[in-house]
Write a protein that holds these residues in place. Sequence first.
Motif, short mmCIF file in Angstrom:
data_model
loop_
_atom_site.label_atom_id
_atom_site.label_comp_id
_atom_site.label_asym_id
_atom_site.label_seq_id
_atom_site.Cartn_x
_atom_site.Cartn_y
_atom_site.Cartn_z
N GLU A 130 52.52 77.62 74.22
CA GLU A 130 53.83 77.72 73.60
C GLU A 130 54.81 78.41 74.54
N ASP A 164 60.08 75.52 72.63
CA ASP A 164 61.05 75.78 71.57
C ASP A 164 62.39 75.16 71.96
N GLU A 205 65.26 75.64 70.91
CA GLU A 205 66.38 76.58 70.86
C GLU A 205 66.69 77.19 72.23
N ILE A 206 65.71 77.18 73.12
CA ILE A 206 65.93 77.85 74.41
C ILE A 206 66.42 76.87 75.48
N SER A 213 58.63 79.93 74.49
CA SER A 213 59.73 80.32 73.61
C SER A 213 60.58 81.37 74.32
#
Length: 436
Positions: A342, A304, A306-307, A344
């Motif tokens: 994944e 992700d 965003e991280i 996140s």
Amino acid sequence: MKMPEVSPLIGNWLFSSVVEDDALTRSYKYRLLVIITVLTGMLMWMYSFLAIFLVTSKDLAIIGFVCSAIHALCPVLYKTTRSMVFSVYTMVTAGMVFQFAFSFYTGGFYSPTLIWFAVLPMIVGILTNKTHALAWIFICVVDFMMMFFLQTSRLVPASQLTADGRVVAQFMVGLGLIGLVGGFTLFFIELGYFYHNKISAKNMQIRQLFRAITHDILNPLASVDFTQSRVIKRYPDLEAELNHSRKVIANIRQTVENARYFDAADSGRVVLNILPVSVGNLLDSVGALFDERLREKNLILEVDPEIRNVHVLGDEISLRTQVVNNAISNAIKFSPPGAKIEVSGVSHGSEFELIIRDHGVGIPPERILQWESVGGLASTLGTWGEKGTGFGLLLMKHYLDKAHGRLQVHSVCSHIDPKNKGTRISLFLKKAPAIS
């Protein structure tokens, strides 16, 4: 040379130890036997003299002196027979006979000296083991009930203890119990220190042996790996054939390194350097490390974006090698070819939850319970038969505990819910202050 615990002259099963003590423990228990013999012997001799002057029946004094003499010989009996159980049984039997007789002549079931029956299983338990302590609990209960039966059957004579004798006997019961119970409490504390020191010394021996073995394993592995590299450079056509053995060597080396790290961390030799760590940089280095394994299994590592700008507090080397590496490695190991892994994250106030999610075979619920209760899982084969070390989750939890983080494992097996199967590893880390 190991001395036999039981004399050949005493072959009865009753006098054989359930647990064989080593020489150091036997020596320690012998010293306790001497101390207990002295303390309880003082009380028995005092009761014997009490029977002479303050009890009208002289038979009681004779029983007291005979039992006290037998009781006093118990340390000598141990030196002769080398049987702690036989010596202890002799000691407490002499004490029980005298106290039963004293109670019989001084009030029967209502005599305060019956309370001494409660001490006998404790003495047996300290010097032998649980089995014999349980046996003497039963024996003392039977004796207590026997006195009750004699009392109710009116077979117990009137108390032959004088008025002054009752006062002295009460003092002896009160002060004697305080002294003995206090002494036994000190014995238990000292015994705990004794076994703690003994276990610590044994653990240190095991650690030293472990460090020597792992050191001796890594050196030949490095030599073999170096030799294989030279062979591949000289004969490039052999690279494909040697790749498998090189991977095996790499796995063995990683297993040994993990074990050495855990030993170092557990013994306090690893000092964590807690600083802000970029999650993006952390994942970049991990992705590069596992790039070949991901391509071999045709797996997709999806991070992700965003991280990537998040910063957490941690020791960067340990966080990467012992935590995130192990989490990604396990996800690869248990993911089927073509699956997605994944990565996140979620913020929870001052904490950041880094989530590694795979869609593999999952962990059975009973093994999750095992993890929650003992903190580790036995190694299992991956979807391609990959062999693990069983250290992964243990190392992750160990680091997070030291770094004031925590670990959560949630998993769904394929046979329970095929659509939502897989494992989610949640690494809860402290967020670092904002960095421009």
